[in-house]
Design a protein around this motif. Structure first.
Motif, PDB file in Angstrom:
ATOM      1  N   GLU A 267      39.802  44.628  52.265  1.00 26.53           N
ATOM      2  CA  GLU A 267      39.789  43.797  51.053  1.00 26.53           C
ATOM      3  C   GLU A 267      39.415  42.357  51.381  1.00 26.53           C
ATOM      4  O   GLU A 267      38.780  41.666  50.571  1.00 26.53           O
ATOM      5  CB  GLU A 267      41.163  43.832  50.383  1.00 26.53           C
ATOM      6  N   LEU A 268      39.782  41.891  52.559  1.00 28.65           N
ATOM      7  CA  LEU A 268      39.514  40.500  52.949  1.00 28.65           C
ATOM      8  C   LEU A 268      38.167  40.339  53.648  1.00 28.65           C
ATOM      9  O   LEU A 268      37.808  39.221  54.041  1.00 28.65           O
ATOM     10  CB  LEU A 268      40.631  39.996  53.864  1.00 28.65           C
ATOM     11  N   GLY A 269      37.437  41.444  53.820  1.00 32.50           N
ATOM     12  CA  GLY A 269      36.135  41.365  54.474  1.00 32.50           C
ATOM     13  C   GLY A 269      36.217  41.259  55.984  1.00 32.50           C
ATOM     14  O   GLY A 269      35.323  40.709  56.631  1.00 32.50           O
ATOM     15  N   ILE A 270      37.301  41.801  56.561  1.00 37.31           N
ATOM     16  CA  ILE A 270      37.521  41.757  58.010  1.00 37.31           C
ATOM     17  C   ILE A 270      37.502  43.170  58.567  1.00 37.31           C
ATOM     18  O   ILE A 270      38.070  44.082  57.973  1.00 37.31           O
ATOM     19  CB  ILE A 270      38.873  41.089  58.337  1.00 37.31           C
ATOM     20  N   VAL A 271      36.864  43.349  59.718  1.00 38.06           N
ATOM     21  CA  VAL A 271      36.872  44.642  60.408  1.00 38.06           C
ATOM     22  C   VAL A 271      37.864  44.537  61.563  1.00 38.06           C
ATOM     23  O   VAL A 271      37.773  43.621  62.386  1.00 38.06           O
ATOM     24  CB  VAL A 271      35.483  45.011  60.955  1.00 38.06           C
ATOM     25  N   PRO A 272      38.844  45.425  61.646  1.00 40.99           N
ATOM     26  CA  PRO A 272      39.820  45.335  62.733  1.00 40.99           C
ATOM     27  C   PRO A 272      39.184  45.547  64.096  1.00 40.99           C
ATOM     28  O   PRO A 272      38.163  46.223  64.221  1.00 40.99           O
ATOM     29  CB  PRO A 272      40.823  46.445  62.409  1.00 40.99           C
TER      30      PRO A 272
ATOM     31  N   ILE B 128      46.451  31.264  46.630  1.00 41.64           N
ATOM     32  CA  ILE B 128      46.941  31.522  47.984  1.00 41.64           C
ATOM     33  C   ILE B 128      46.533  30.347  48.858  1.00 41.64           C
ATOM     34  O   ILE B 128      45.368  29.925  48.849  1.00 41.64           O
ATOM     35  CB  ILE B 128      46.346  32.821  48.554  1.00 41.64           C
ATOM     36  N   GLU B 129      47.462  29.811  49.610  1.00 41.27           N
ATOM     37  CA  GLU B 129      47.170  28.690  50.498  1.00 41.27           C
ATOM     38  C   GLU B 129      47.110  29.170  51.944  1.00 41.27           C
ATOM     39  O   GLU B 129      47.973  29.928  52.390  1.00 41.27           O
ATOM     40  CB  GLU B 129      48.239  27.604  50.355  1.00 41.27           C
ATOM     41  N   ALA B 130      46.089  28.732  52.652  1.00 41.19           N
ATOM     42  CA  ALA B 130      45.956  29.095  54.064  1.00 41.19           C
ATOM     43  C   ALA B 130      47.123  28.521  54.855  1.00 41.19           C
ATOM     44  O   ALA B 130      47.629  27.438  54.556  1.00 41.19           O
ATOM     45  CB  ALA B 130      44.632  28.574  54.616  1.00 41.19           C
ATOM     46  N   ALA B 131      47.572  29.281  55.845  1.00 46.61           N
ATOM     47  CA  ALA B 131      48.713  28.852  56.646  1.00 46.61           C
ATOM     48  C   ALA B 131      48.680  29.543  57.997  1.00 46.61           C
ATOM     49  O   ALA B 131      48.050  30.594  58.165  1.00 46.61           O
ATOM     50  CB  ALA B 131      50.016  29.181  55.926  1.00 46.61           C
ATOM     51  N   THR B 132      49.339  28.942  58.981  1.00 47.75           N
ATOM     52  CA  THR B 132      49.500  29.593  60.286  1.00 47.75           C
ATOM     53  C   THR B 132      50.915  30.144  60.445  1.00 47.75           C
ATOM     54  O   THR B 132      51.197  30.870  61.406  1.00 47.75           O
ATOM     55  CB  THR B 132      49.206  28.609  61.437  1.00 47.75           C
ATOM     56  N   GLU B 133      51.783  29.815  59.502  1.00 43.77           N
ATOM     57  CA  GLU B 133      53.142  30.340  59.505  1.00 43.77           C
ATOM     58  C   GLU B 133      53.497  30.824  58.107  1.00 43.77           C
ATOM     59  O   GLU B 133      53.270  30.107  57.125  1.00 43.77           O
ATOM     60  CB  GLU B 133      54.156  29.271  59.947  1.00 43.77           C
ATOM     61  N   ILE B 134      54.044  32.019  58.018  1.00 47.04           N
ATOM     62  CA  ILE B 134      54.463  32.554  56.724  1.00 47.04           C
ATOM     63  C   ILE B 134      55.775  33.309  56.895  1.00 47.04           C
ATOM     64  O   ILE B 134      56.120  33.739  57.981  1.00 47.04           O
ATOM     65  CB  ILE B 134      53.391  33.490  56.095  1.00 47.04           C
TER      66      ILE B 134
ATOM     67  N   THR C  97      44.772  34.523  57.629  1.00 48.46           N
ATOM     68  CA  THR C  97      43.372  34.636  58.066  1.00 48.46           C
ATOM     69  C   THR C  97      42.463  33.606  57.400  1.00 48.46           C
ATOM     70  O   THR C  97      41.280  33.505  57.748  1.00 48.46           O
ATOM     71  CB  THR C  97      42.819  36.036  57.754  1.00 48.46           C
ATOM     72  N   GLY C  98      42.997  32.881  56.432  1.00 51.58           N
ATOM     73  CA  GLY C  98      42.186  31.906  55.715  1.00 51.58           C
ATOM     74  C   GLY C  98      41.265  32.531  54.689  1.00 51.58           C
ATOM     75  O   GLY C  98      40.433  31.846  54.088  1.00 51.58           O
ATOM     76  N   ARG C  99      41.402  33.829  54.430  1.00 48.60           N
ATOM     77  CA  ARG C  99      40.560  34.518  53.437  1.00 48.60           C
ATOM     78  C   ARG C  99      41.255  34.473  52.064  1.00 48.60           C
ATOM     79  O   ARG C  99      41.538  35.493  51.455  1.00 48.60           O
ATOM     80  CB  ARG C  99      40.312  35.962  53.862  1.00 48.60           C
ATOM     81  N   THR C 100      41.539  33.265  51.627  1.00 46.36           N
ATOM     82  CA  THR C 100      42.335  33.107  50.407  1.00 46.36           C
ATOM     83  C   THR C 100      41.580  33.548  49.151  1.00 46.36           C
ATOM     84  O   THR C 100      42.152  34.196  48.276  1.00 46.36           O
ATOM     85  CB  THR C 100      42.787  31.646  50.265  1.00 46.36           C
ATOM     86  N   ALA C 101      40.310  33.196  49.052  1.00 44.29           N
ATOM     87  CA  ALA C 101      39.522  33.584  47.876  1.00 44.29           C
ATOM     88  C   ALA C 101      39.391  35.102  47.798  1.00 44.29           C
ATOM     89  O   ALA C 101      39.508  35.699  46.720  1.00 44.29           O
ATOM     90  CB  ALA C 101      38.141  32.934  47.916  1.00 44.29           C
ATOM     91  N   GLU C 102      39.165  35.720  48.952  1.00 43.27           N
ATOM     92  CA  GLU C 102      39.041  37.177  48.982  1.00 43.27           C
ATOM     93  C   GLU C 102      40.369  37.848  48.588  1.00 43.27           C
ATOM     94  O   GLU C 102      40.379  38.865  47.896  1.00 43.27           O
ATOM     95  CB  GLU C 102      38.617  37.644  50.375  1.00 43.27           C
ATOM     96  N   GLY C 103      41.472  37.270  49.051  1.00 41.97           N
ATOM     97  CA  GLY C 103      42.776  37.821  48.709  1.00 41.97           C
ATOM     98  C   GLY C 103      43.066  37.732  47.221  1.00 41.97           C
ATOM     99  O   GLY C 103      43.552  38.690  46.610  1.00 41.97           O
ATOM    100  N   GLU C 104      42.757  36.590  46.639  1.00 42.72           N
ATOM    101  CA  GLU C 104      42.977  36.408  45.209  1.00 42.72           C
ATOM    102  C   GLU C 104      42.107  37.368  44.395  1.00 42.72           C
ATOM    103  O   GLU C 104      42.559  37.948  43.404  1.00 42.72           O
ATOM    104  CB  GLU C 104      42.679  34.962  44.814  1.00 42.72           C
ATOM    105  N   LYS C 105      40.868  37.545  44.827  1.00 48.03           N
ATOM    106  CA  LYS C 105      39.947  38.447  44.122  1.00 48.03           C
ATOM    107  C   LYS C 105      40.466  39.886  44.157  1.00 48.03           C
ATOM    108  O   LYS C 105      40.449  40.594  43.138  1.00 48.03           O
ATOM    109  CB  LYS C 105      38.561  38.372  44.745  1.00 48.03           C
ATOM    110  N   ALA C 106      40.926  40.332  45.325  1.00 49.50           N
ATOM    111  CA  ALA C 106      41.422  41.706  45.465  1.00 49.50           C
ATOM    112  C   ALA C 106      42.685  41.913  44.636  1.00 49.50           C
ATOM    113  O   ALA C 106      42.838  42.948  43.975  1.00 49.50           O
ATOM    114  CB  ALA C 106      41.701  42.012  46.932  1.00 49.50           C
ATOM    115  N   GLU C 107      43.577  40.952  44.660  1.00 48.16           N
ATOM    116  CA  GLU C 107      44.801  41.081  43.868  1.00 48.16           C
ATOM    117  C   GLU C 107      44.482  41.123  42.377  1.00 48.16           C
ATOM    118  O   GLU C 107      45.041  41.937  41.636  1.00 48.16           O
ATOM    119  CB  GLU C 107      45.748  39.914  44.160  1.00 48.16           C
ATOM    120  N   ARG C 108      43.579  40.263  41.948  1.00 50.17           N
ATOM    121  CA  ARG C 108      43.229  40.217  40.523  1.00 50.17           C
ATOM    122  C   ARG C 108      42.599  41.539  40.068  1.00 50.17           C
ATOM    123  O   ARG C 108      42.922  42.048  38.986  1.00 50.17           O
ATOM    124  CB  ARG C 108      42.259  39.064  40.262  1.00 50.17           C
ATOM    125  N   ALA C 109      41.718  42.095  40.885  1.00 44.99           N
ATOM    126  CA  ALA C 109      41.062  43.359  40.525  1.00 44.99           C
ATOM    127  C   ALA C 109      42.090  44.480  40.387  1.00 44.99           C
ATOM    128  O   ALA C 109      42.037  45.286  39.449  1.00 44.99           O
ATOM    129  CB  ALA C 109      40.023  43.724  41.577  1.00 44.99           C
TER     130      ALA C 109
END
Length: 325
Positions: A86-91, A50-56, A178-190
């Protein structure tokens, strides 16, 4: 009669009753799916970077553009809470009860998160903006009407998940923003690993997921329900969406010899009993094999019906595979 849920009605979950009286049967729109066919393609466990981005451009083609990584995010439906956890963020604020679940923040931590008044259907715009959000995430067919009121003050992102693949896509999109790319990849893989494992040992039992508050309830269909979209991969799940007007008669359900029933009881204003207990008053309901054999499972609707994200789906897989053994 069991009325198949529309996408809009299914989105309400805790705010509307769907269906018609259990035994008030009419002609169904089409015949139910038959056989025990399962998806041919197995779930891969490889996760693309996953690549960090400000536009998707999200999984449904919606463009989201931010000036910077969002630090304050307001959630208007539970998939948002699931993804952020999953990304370690609290709303900054939410109108979902999912965060109180012990697999998420737990009750003590969840109580510290701001609450958006107005409920799921009509969250208050002023209250949303009072939390100074960089990003507001809502369900498209329910909260899309808020977009004009939020325009210029914040960015509104309308999600519309229908399958587990959509939810994974939204996880990846949010991780990029959000730039939480490692966290996103980990959650998807699990999640992918858990689903792939379940696919390797599918159950030969016939399963059914229903939701509602009383004799008015719906059947969760794989085409428009994230949780139900998992089931054809792990068991016999012969239920297809019939649209807004289509319905399954109780006789059709009896004919399918349902072995395991999962029941999502929706609460409307306060606890008033479990759906599975209320339905025992109906003699036709009591003829279903799962009911006769005591294989009816009341599940947490916050996770099963509303969560829709990789963490919720992982919990669903744990509970479903245990019940389907």
């Amino acid at each position: 009669m069991l009325r198949a849920p529309s996408k809009y009605v299914r989105s309400w979950l805790a705010a509307a009753v769907v269906g018609s009286v259990l035994v008030g049967c009419g002609s169904p729109a089409e015949e139910p799916a038959t056989g025990k066919a399962r998806p041919d393609a197995k779930t891969g466990v490889t996760v693309e970077p996953i690549e960090a981005a400000t536009e998707i451009t999200d999984v449904n083609g919606v463009e989201v553009s931010l000036r910077k990584r969002p630090e304050r995010i307001v959630c208007l439906f539970a998939l948002c809470d699931d993804i952020l956890t999953e990304l370690g963020i609290v709303p900054a604020a939410t109108n979902s009860a999912l965060l109180a679940h012990p697999a998420f923040l737990g009750e003590e931590r969840a109580e510290k998160v701001g609450v958006v008044p107005g409920g799921f259907i009509a969250p208050e715009v002023e209250a949303i903006l009072s939390h100074k959000p960089d990003l507001v995430i809502g369900l498209g067919d329910t909260h899309g009407k808020l977009a004009p009121a939020l325009k210029g003050a914040t960015t509104f992102w309308a999600m519309q998940p229908e399958t587990w693949q959509d939810s994974v896509g939204y996880l990846r999109d949010t991780a990029a923003l959000t730039g939480r790319t490692a966290e996103g990849e980990k959650a998807e893989r699990a999640f992918r690993t858990k689903l792939a494992k379940a696919e390797k040992a599918p159950s030969d039992k016939t399963a059914l997921i229903i939701y509602g508050s009383d004799e008015n309830f719906g059947v969760a269909a794989p085409e428009a329900d994230v949780t139900a979209s998992l089931f054809p991969r792990i068991t016999d799940y012969p239920w297809k969406s019939r649209g807004v007007e289509g319905a399954y008669s109780l006789e059709e359900i009896l004919a399918k010899d349902v072995d395991v029933l999962f029941v999502e009881t929706m609460s409307f204003g306060g606890p008033d009993g479990k759906l599975s207990e209320k339905l025992t008053k109906n003699p036709l309901w009591n003829k279903i094999p799962a009911v006769r054999n005591g294989d009816v499972h009341e599940v947490d609707p916050e996770v099963w019906a509303k969560g829709r994200g990789t963490r919720s789906m992982g919990l669903v897989l744990d509970e479903a595979t245990a019940a389907l053994r």
